[in-house]
Design a protein around this motif. Structure first.
Motif, PDB file in Angstrom:
ATOM      1  N   UNK A  47     -31.717  20.817  13.437  1.00 51.58           N
ATOM      2  CA  UNK A  47     -31.574  20.885  14.885  1.00 51.58           C
ATOM      3  C   UNK A  47     -31.168  19.514  15.407  1.00 51.58           C
ATOM      4  N   UNK A  48     -30.017  19.471  16.019  1.00 53.56           N
ATOM      5  CA  UNK A  48     -29.532  18.247  16.629  1.00 53.56           C
ATOM      6  C   UNK A  48     -29.989  18.196  18.077  1.00 53.56           C
ATOM      7  N   UNK A  49     -30.268  16.992  18.542  1.00 59.15           N
ATOM      8  CA  UNK A  49     -30.652  16.772  19.924  1.00 59.15           C
ATOM      9  C   UNK A  49     -29.690  15.803  20.571  1.00 59.15           C
ATOM     10  N   UNK A  53     -22.177  20.570  28.718  1.00 58.93           N
ATOM     11  CA  UNK A  53     -22.422  19.821  27.486  1.00 58.93           C
ATOM     12  C   UNK A  53     -21.683  20.494  26.332  1.00 58.93           C
ATOM     13  N   UNK A  54     -21.062  19.672  25.521  1.00 59.25           N
ATOM     14  CA  UNK A  54     -20.381  20.184  24.346  1.00 59.25           C
ATOM     15  C   UNK A  54     -20.814  19.446  23.094  1.00 59.25           C
ATOM     16  N   UNK A  55     -20.717  20.140  21.980  1.00 60.45           N
ATOM     17  CA  UNK A  55     -20.899  19.520  20.670  1.00 60.45           C
ATOM     18  C   UNK A  55     -19.569  19.589  19.931  1.00 60.45           C
ATOM     19  N   UNK A  56     -19.195  18.496  19.329  1.00 56.57           N
ATOM     20  CA  UNK A  56     -17.977  18.396  18.532  1.00 56.57           C
ATOM     21  C   UNK A  56     -18.355  17.809  17.177  1.00 56.57           C
ATOM     22  N   UNK A  57     -17.484  17.972  16.214  1.00 52.11           N
ATOM     23  CA  UNK A  57     -17.719  17.375  14.911  1.00 52.11           C
ATOM     24  C   UNK A  57     -16.424  16.858  14.316  1.00 52.11           C
ATOM     25  N   UNK A  58     -16.571  15.870  13.451  1.00 50.61           N
ATOM     26  CA  UNK A  58     -15.408  15.303  12.769  1.00 50.61           C
ATOM     27  C   UNK A  58     -15.757  15.076  11.318  1.00 50.61           C
ATOM     28  N   UNK A  90     -19.653  14.278  11.080  1.00 59.77           N
ATOM     29  CA  UNK A  90     -20.382  13.567  12.131  1.00 59.77           C
ATOM     30  C   UNK A  90     -20.321  14.440  13.376  1.00 59.77           C
ATOM     31  N   UNK A  91     -21.479  14.712  13.943  1.00 61.17           N
ATOM     32  CA  UNK A  91     -21.574  15.572  15.118  1.00 61.17           C
ATOM     33  C   UNK A  91     -21.789  14.717  16.365  1.00 61.17           C
ATOM     34  N   UNK A  92     -21.003  15.011  17.385  1.00 62.11           N
ATOM     35  CA  UNK A  92     -21.062  14.284  18.637  1.00 62.11           C
ATOM     36  C   UNK A  92     -21.427  15.239  19.772  1.00 62.11           C
ATOM     37  N   UNK A 110     -30.924  13.777  14.895  1.00 62.34           N
ATOM     38  CA  UNK A 110     -31.316  14.967  14.160  1.00 62.34           C
ATOM     39  C   UNK A 110     -30.497  15.270  12.932  1.00 62.34           C
ATOM     40  N   UNK A 111     -29.464  14.495  12.697  1.00 60.43           N
ATOM     41  CA  UNK A 111     -28.660  14.716  11.507  1.00 60.43           C
ATOM     42  C   UNK A 111     -29.412  14.324  10.246  1.00 60.43           C
ATOM     43  N   UNK A 112     -28.838  14.681   9.112  1.00 57.22           N
ATOM     44  CA  UNK A 112     -29.454  14.345   7.836  1.00 57.22           C
ATOM     45  C   UNK A 112     -28.805  15.089   6.705  1.00 57.22           C
TER      46      UNK A 112
END
Length: 123
Positions: free
Chosen positions: A18-20, A33-38, A92-94, A7-9
């Protein structure tokens, strides 16, 4: 469990994405569940987390009111709705999951990680 983030862009400031995070495995519905970013040159940071049932969520202060984490356990998928995006959200989202359901904002507590999806916000 394998996680696939998508879902990135590229989006302009003020836009939405919206990220999935799609998971394999029947136990995902019990995972936190977690979302992280770098961002380039920076350490990975916590963005948002949700418990297994979706009844509890947490956000880093910088995204509160703009991002919403959710999940659909019937689809084995978690989401990160990102609105009012800013250039500083570029990263970058993880997604990550914890089978014990106790992980929250600390990356070291998550056992499974997706490959990451790049979000670029232009000014």
């Amino acid at each position: 469990v394998q996680l696939q983030a998508s879902g990135g862009g590229l989006v302009q400031a003020g836009g939405s994405l919206r990220l999935s995070c799609a998971a394999s495995g029947r136990t995902f519905s019990r995972h936190a569940v977690g979302w992280f970013r770098q961002a380039p040159g920076k350490e990975r940071e916590f963005v948002a987390a949700i418990n297994w049932s979706g009844t509890s969520t947490s956000y880093v202060d910088s995204v509160k009111g703009r991002f919403t984490i959710s999940r659909d356990n019937a689809k084995n998928t978690a989401y990160l709705q990102m609105n009012s995006l800013k250039p500083e959200d570029t990263a970058v989202y993880y997604c990550a999951s914890d089978p014990y359901g106790s992980a929250w904002s600390s990356a070291k507590d998550y056992d499974y990680w997706g490959q990451g999806t790049l979000v670029t916000v232009s000014s």
